[in-house]
Design an enzyme around this catalytic site. Sequence first.
Site, short mmCIF file in Angstrom:
data_model
loop_
_atom_site.label_atom_id
_atom_site.label_comp_id
_atom_site.label_asym_id
_atom_site.label_seq_id
_atom_site.Cartn_x
_atom_site.Cartn_y
_atom_site.Cartn_z
CD GLU A 73 -0.96 9.60 33.21
OE1 GLU A 73 -0.94 10.79 33.60
OE2 GLU A 73 -1.11 8.63 33.99
CG PHE B 44 -10.56 2.66 42.09
CD1 PHE B 44 -10.65 3.91 42.71
CD2 PHE B 44 -9.30 2.17 41.75
CE1 PHE B 44 -9.50 4.65 42.98
CE2 PHE B 44 -8.16 2.90 42.03
CZ PHE B 44 -8.26 4.14 42.64
CD GLN B 45 -7.14 4.63 39.13
OE1 GLN B 45 -6.62 3.62 38.68
NE2 GLN B 45 -6.43 5.65 39.60
CE LYS C 1 -5.11 -5.91 36.73
NZ LYS C 1 -4.56 -5.17 37.85
CG MET D 188 -0.86 35.18 20.74
SD MET D 188 -0.10 36.32 19.56
CE MET D 188 0.91 35.21 18.59
C1 TPP Z 1 -3.60 25.04 26.93
C2 TPP Z 1 -3.83 26.41 26.43
N1 TPP Z 1 -4.41 27.33 27.23
C3 TPP Z 1 -4.59 28.60 26.79
C4 TPP Z 1 -4.24 28.94 25.53
C5 TPP Z 1 -4.46 30.37 25.02
N2 TPP Z 1 -3.20 31.01 24.74
C6 TPP Z 1 -2.69 31.13 23.50
S1 TPP Z 1 -1.19 31.85 23.46
C7 TPP Z 1 -1.19 32.08 25.14
C8 TPP Z 1 -0.03 32.73 25.83
C9 TPP Z 1 1.17 31.88 25.83
O1 TPP Z 1 2.11 32.43 26.72
P1 TPP Z 1 3.63 32.02 26.63
O2 TPP Z 1 3.77 30.55 26.57
O3 TPP Z 1 4.39 32.72 27.68
O4 TPP Z 1 4.04 32.53 25.17
P2 TPP Z 1 4.25 34.03 24.66
O5 TPP Z 1 3.04 34.38 23.88
O6 TPP Z 1 4.44 34.91 25.85
O7 TPP Z 1 5.46 33.93 23.80
C10 TPP Z 1 -2.37 31.59 25.69
C11 TPP Z 1 -2.71 31.65 27.12
C12 TPP Z 1 -3.67 27.94 24.71
N3 TPP Z 1 -3.30 28.18 23.45
N4 TPP Z 1 -3.45 26.69 25.19
#
Ligand code: TPP
Lengths: 186, 581
Positions: free
Chosen positions: B50, B112-113, B162, B480
């Site tokens: 979803e 439920f749910q 529902k 990042m």
């Molecule tokens: C759902 C979620 N969890 C954690 C973060 C924190 N976060 C921001 S950038 C990042 C790294 C992303 O890694 P990747 O997709 O490999 O991209 P890269 O920076 O390596 O290009 C994280 C963990 C986020 N933005 N969203």
Amino acid sequence: MSENIAPLKVRPQPKTEVRKHIIVVRVQHNFGVLTRITSLFAGRGYNIESLTVGKTNEPNVARITIVVEGDERIIEQIIKQLRKLVETLRVRDITDVPHIERELVLIKVHAGEDKARDEIMRLVNIFRAKIVDVSPDTYTIEVTGGSEKINAFIDLLRPFGLKDIARTGTLALVRESAKVKEKLQE
Amino acid sequence: MPKKRGADIVIDVLLEENTEIVFGLPGGAIMEVYDALYKAPLKNILARHEQAAAHMADGYARATGKVGVVMATSGPGATNLVTGLATAYMDSVPMVAITGQVPTHYIGTDAFQEADVVGITRPITKHNFLVTDIKDLALILREAFYLARTGRPGPVLVDIPKDITQQEYNYKMPTEKDVIDALPGYKPHYEGNPVQIKKAAELIRKAKRPVLYVGGGAVISGASEEVRQLAELARIPVTTTNMAKGVFDETHPLALHMLGMHGTYYANMAVYHSDLLIAVGARFDDRVTGKIDEFAPEAKIIHIDIDPASISKNITVDVPIVGDVKIVLQKLLKELQKKPVEWVSARESWLKQIEKWKEKHPLSYKQSDKIIKPQYVIEEIYKVTKGEAIISAGVGQHQMWAAMFYKYKYPRQFLNSGGLGTMGYGFPAAVGAKFGRPDKTVFAIEGDGSFVMNMQDVITAVQYRLPIKIAIINNEFLGMVRQWQQFFYDSRYSSVCLAVHPDFVKLAEAMGAVGLRATKPDEVRSVIEKAMEINDRPVIMDFVVDREENVLPMVPAGKSYREMILSPKQKGEAETMYLVG
Ligand SMILES: Cc1ncc(C[n+]2csc(CCOP(=O)(O)OP(=O)(O)O)c2C)c(N)n1
Ligand SMILES: [Mg+2]
């Protein structure tokens, strides 16, 4: 490298004063509308001092009176966020508009000895309060008024020993005379 | 009028609202609606999760400007929508979510749910409804669409028990007037105050160093033409947020590209030194402003926005104008044309200064012939697609590189989760975009971390034969976060290493997609070209890139533009970065 750094400049920040505001909100009286308002305050970290809700003379319209403390910027945000709610009909900050402000309070105070009972009676008369319940060692007092009066009254009772307090929170209505003035100015 | 089942009323309203496609996944509480969908004349897309369905509806909405529709069952189905709704809410995306709920008489019994979905989604939707009477069903659904697409758009959720989908009712389709009457307090302000517009024109005439700061509101109101006219008429350079990429052609000489944390040197310098900032449908997000009291410290600010609550929220402005960006800009242009100025000479020295900044520090990176630089991959995608593709990004370094190194020409060309920063958004949003714009090449530029958060829905793209190009910028890192750890935490790489991955080529094949890989710079072009030839299924391209490349320039969080980092002297040493103003 320092010659490369741009000179430090700062945006002038407006000075603002933190004070108490009374905000009146008229809303469509739908299911869940009160939660929407309170969760808006909680979610954005605004502190509510008091909040009262009641039906109005119009069908399906409720009136909410909120007392909240903040500087101009926060209060402006609160008002805008309240206006943004889909079910909000009208929001008004009436702090600086002549208005009548009332709160109803029930106070249960220790009153065992005769001396204390007399003294409390005197205060009740001065503040035009009412004793609504009596037990061998307590009085329950009903008082209405603006927040200053109420707070002063509670402070005077404190030395006797407060057992419990129930407050309705502030209600407020704009004075009709103020409304006429506003119309003239428009 | 014959009596109709609640579920059929739902379909009637969807059709009345010109819905052509619905994304979702069924379950007990919404089975009646799915039963009605079975024979309904609209596309019904089965997602595999979803959350992905919600991002698909979001991507569809961002790419087309139409309302995206997503459906889920009660409880876990609905809670899986939460991230998708919050993502859409932060970026003002028009969406309607329809969720099943347990039957009315079970509500509140921990059935439920059962989950309090209206309660859970209240702060992340523009508005939401629980239907408690079949008499209200059609009106509420129409209100939901109306709220989603008008004013400042946003997601609206309708929770339908529902039993209400099963009951029958003799209903009449509510008119737009019925909808407006049911929402007496909802009155978006479109026109803009003429006195304020005059004041704005006066400021623009007097300004010596003006900058247009354009945000997502300009995309939503369809104001690119007006932004261009204003920029060209009054010779004002334009910086856009990552929500507004392409609203102003990035190849235009007046383009400053993105501002803020990963903005260009010249955009940030222009903003810092400006004496007038014209904010157009932008909201002074902290990722844009950095330290707020040193943001555009000498500028007067004009702020045009449809949402009064966005104005003077983070920064106090001089000329607030509440209204639809397109309408206000049209009026502002008329006002400016009344008393023209010698714009060209008035702006000469300012634009010259900006040219100098552009020459001093253009966007750049160090190319290599041994290892693939992530920026190079983006540049090659740009070249092969001739700048015409829709790009959808995940969140992280790759997102920033996709924003910097692809040059956008059109609004709605770059989709990304700007406000919430949702990893896992990119690929499913690309699916939604492709359904909405089948004429366009759609690329998902993904991080290896972001992609795996919703990769299950490649199966959906295979099922519907969608030729989506997925480019994984694979640095085997949560890049990042790793960059922040390198800069600000003494290179302690805590929980960011993604050395354990599936083989993305085999994964693609296992799911029925095509898998390709590039490990050397000279393979990049041919992999992209091969991917472009495939037109009956998704392609996953695994670009194995330099692991420790950094996104620069960077204004550290909460810092002023004065402290922009242009390059670290040496890798891995936080204290060696230098500041250039
Ligand atoms: C759902 C979620 N969890 C954690 C973060 C924190 N976060 C921001 S950038 C990042 C790294 C992303 O890694 P990747 O997709 O490999 O991209 P890269 O920076 O390596 O290009 C994280 C963990 C986020 N933005 N969203
Ligand atoms: Mg990565």
